[in-house]
Structure formats: structure tokens, C-alpha cells
Design a protein around this motif. Sequence first.
Motif, mmCIF file in Angstrom:
data_model
loop_
_atom_site.group_PDB
_atom_site.id
_atom_site.type_symbol
_atom_site.label_atom_id
_atom_site.label_comp_id
_atom_site.label_asym_id
_atom_site.label_seq_id
_atom_site.Cartn_x
_atom_site.Cartn_y
_atom_site.Cartn_z
ATOM 1 N N SER A 109 -35.404 34.206 -30.722
ATOM 2 C CA SER A 109 -35.768 34.584 -32.130
ATOM 3 C C SER A 109 -34.169 34.892 -32.528
ATOM 4 O O SER A 109 -32.420 35.015 -32.442
ATOM 5 N N PRO A 110 -34.194 35.222 -33.798
ATOM 6 C CA PRO A 110 -32.788 34.797 -35.105
ATOM 7 C C PRO A 110 -31.728 36.279 -34.252
ATOM 8 O O PRO A 110 -30.967 35.506 -34.485
ATOM 9 N N GLU A 111 -33.051 37.153 -34.287
ATOM 10 C CA GLU A 111 -31.642 38.451 -33.746
ATOM 11 C C GLU A 111 -31.458 38.145 -32.353
ATOM 12 O O GLU A 111 -30.474 39.294 -31.881
ATOM 13 N N GLY A 112 -31.624 37.336 -31.202
ATOM 14 C CA GLY A 112 -31.474 37.217 -30.397
ATOM 15 C C GLY A 112 -32.538 38.427 -28.962
ATOM 16 O O GLY A 112 -31.590 38.179 -28.028
ATOM 17 N N LEU A 113 -33.077 38.565 -29.737
ATOM 18 C CA LEU A 113 -34.053 39.346 -28.586
ATOM 19 C C LEU A 113 -35.210 38.973 -28.173
ATOM 20 O O LEU A 113 -36.096 40.005 -27.081
ATOM 21 N N PHE B 91 -38.865 31.567 -37.103
ATOM 22 C CA PHE B 91 -38.198 31.390 -38.442
ATOM 23 C C PHE B 91 -36.864 31.488 -38.683
ATOM 24 O O PHE B 91 -36.710 32.435 -38.407
ATOM 25 N N PRO B 92 -36.042 30.731 -39.508
ATOM 26 C CA PRO B 92 -34.524 31.308 -39.471
ATOM 27 C C PRO B 92 -34.304 32.715 -39.727
ATOM 28 O O PRO B 92 -33.608 33.638 -38.924
ATOM 29 N N HIS B 93 -35.053 33.062 -40.484
ATOM 30 C CA HIS B 93 -35.355 34.557 -40.895
ATOM 31 C C HIS B 93 -35.986 36.000 -40.731
ATOM 32 O O HIS B 93 -36.026 36.959 -40.290
ATOM 33 N N GLY B 94 -37.020 35.070 -38.870
ATOM 34 C CA GLY B 94 -38.129 35.939 -38.632
ATOM 35 C C GLY B 94 -39.400 36.218 -38.835
ATOM 36 O O GLY B 94 -39.614 35.525 -40.316
ATOM 37 N N GLY B 95 -39.631 36.344 -38.040
ATOM 38 C CA GLY B 95 -41.747 37.305 -38.843
ATOM 39 C C GLY B 95 -42.396 35.624 -38.520
ATOM 40 O O GLY B 95 -43.951 36.195 -39.319
ATOM 41 N N VAL C 230 -48.934 21.167 -37.171
ATOM 42 C CA VAL C 230 -48.264 22.408 -36.924
ATOM 43 C C VAL C 230 -48.745 23.885 -37.041
ATOM 44 O O VAL C 230 -49.935 23.656 -37.819
ATOM 45 N N GLN C 231 -48.711 24.447 -35.747
ATOM 46 C CA GLN C 231 -49.329 25.969 -36.421
ATOM 47 C C GLN C 231 -48.816 27.028 -36.424
ATOM 48 O O GLN C 231 -47.593 26.624 -36.013
ATOM 49 N N PHE C 232 -48.911 27.626 -37.347
ATOM 50 C CA PHE C 232 -48.058 29.003 -37.347
ATOM 51 C C PHE C 232 -48.084 29.932 -37.050
ATOM 52 O O PHE C 232 -49.504 30.793 -37.021
ATOM 53 N N TRP C 233 -47.611 31.238 -36.297
ATOM 54 C CA TRP C 233 -48.100 32.298 -35.611
ATOM 55 C C TRP C 233 -47.021 33.967 -36.546
ATOM 56 O O TRP C 233 -45.791 32.840 -36.483
ATOM 57 N N ALA C 234 -47.635 34.303 -36.579
ATOM 58 C CA ALA C 234 -46.924 36.351 -36.684
ATOM 59 C C ALA C 234 -45.938 36.004 -35.624
ATOM 60 O O ALA C 234 -47.092 36.551 -34.782
ATOM 61 N N ARG D 106 -41.256 41.265 -36.566
ATOM 62 C CA ARG D 106 -39.745 41.657 -36.830
ATOM 63 C C ARG D 106 -39.681 42.302 -36.348
ATOM 64 O O ARG D 106 -39.956 43.550 -36.525
ATOM 65 N N VAL D 107 -38.278 42.753 -36.323
ATOM 66 C CA VAL D 107 -37.520 43.172 -35.189
ATOM 67 C C VAL D 107 -36.400 43.703 -35.927
ATOM 68 O O VAL D 107 -35.915 42.959 -36.616
ATOM 69 N N LEU D 108 -36.009 45.376 -36.231
ATOM 70 C CA LEU D 108 -34.904 45.586 -36.775
ATOM 71 C C LEU D 108 -34.057 45.540 -35.588
ATOM 72 O O LEU D 108 -34.216 46.365 -34.726
ATOM 73 N N SER D 109 -32.862 44.629 -35.218
ATOM 74 C CA SER D 109 -31.931 45.606 -34.376
ATOM 75 C C SER D 109 -31.415 46.491 -34.105
ATOM 76 O O SER D 109 -30.892 47.036 -35.226
ATOM 77 N N SER D 110 -30.905 46.836 -33.250
ATOM 78 C CA SER D 110 -30.343 48.094 -32.786
ATOM 79 C C SER D 110 -28.150 47.910 -33.287
ATOM 80 O O SER D 110 -28.244 46.611 -33.395
#
Length: 120
Positions: free
Chosen positions: A28-32, A68-72, A83-87, A90-94
Motif C-alpha cells: 500500500s502507498p503508506e507501507g502498512l 492506487f497511489p493515493h490509497g483506497g 481488470v477489477q477494482f476493489w475498495a 484508507r489508512v491514516l499513518s501514525s
Amino acid sequence: MSLHHTQLEPAMDDSDVHMSSLRSVCFSPEGLYLATVADDRLLRIWALELKAPVAFAPMTNGLCCTFFPHGGVIATGTRDGHVQFWAASRVLSSLKHLCRKALRSFLTTYQVLALPIPPK
């Protein structure tokens, strides 16, 4: 660290590890979080802190995945060209994670180790 795909239904041979070919891995973009696609027809989303899948999604002929680069959103591709898209949540990093990420993007490992950061 190693992550194992466990079967969702009971195995015939009482094994808890499903031996299938891993097709794709993405962070994921935030790496979590980590998403994986394997031949067992599942998209798995892993929480790296837990070392366990937190979500599953069924998919047929899975080949690749990416966040997706911005998450979600996670996009998955199949062998037959769909191609399928999955929700994805979104994670708010600490603040701790954001600080580490900022340091790692601008400094080498040796520069980080040389910083006067107090021990735990």
C-alpha cells in the motif's frame, strides 16, 4: 518476515499452509499493508503488523494487483485481460510511521543511524 497463505476451509491433509503459486505482491502507498494474488483464487490484504490477512476477495484467473497511489483502491488483473477494482480502507499513518517514511526517503540507512536519536 514470512507470510503464509492459510486455507479458508479445512484441509484434507490437516495442513494449515496452502501450497499455491503466488502471482503478485504489492505494498500500500503508506507501507502498512500488502496485497497478494495467488492461484488459490483469492486476493488477500495483509496487515504487516499482524502478519495475517485482514481481508479476502474471491477472484478467478488472478494475475496481478496494485494499490492506487493515493490509497483506497486496489486494481487486479486477470489472465483473460479483465481488470477489477476493489475498495480498500484508507489508512491514516501514525506520526511515528510518517517520520520514519520521511527520513527514509531523504537519508541513507547510514545517515539515519548517525542521527542523535535517543534509544527507547
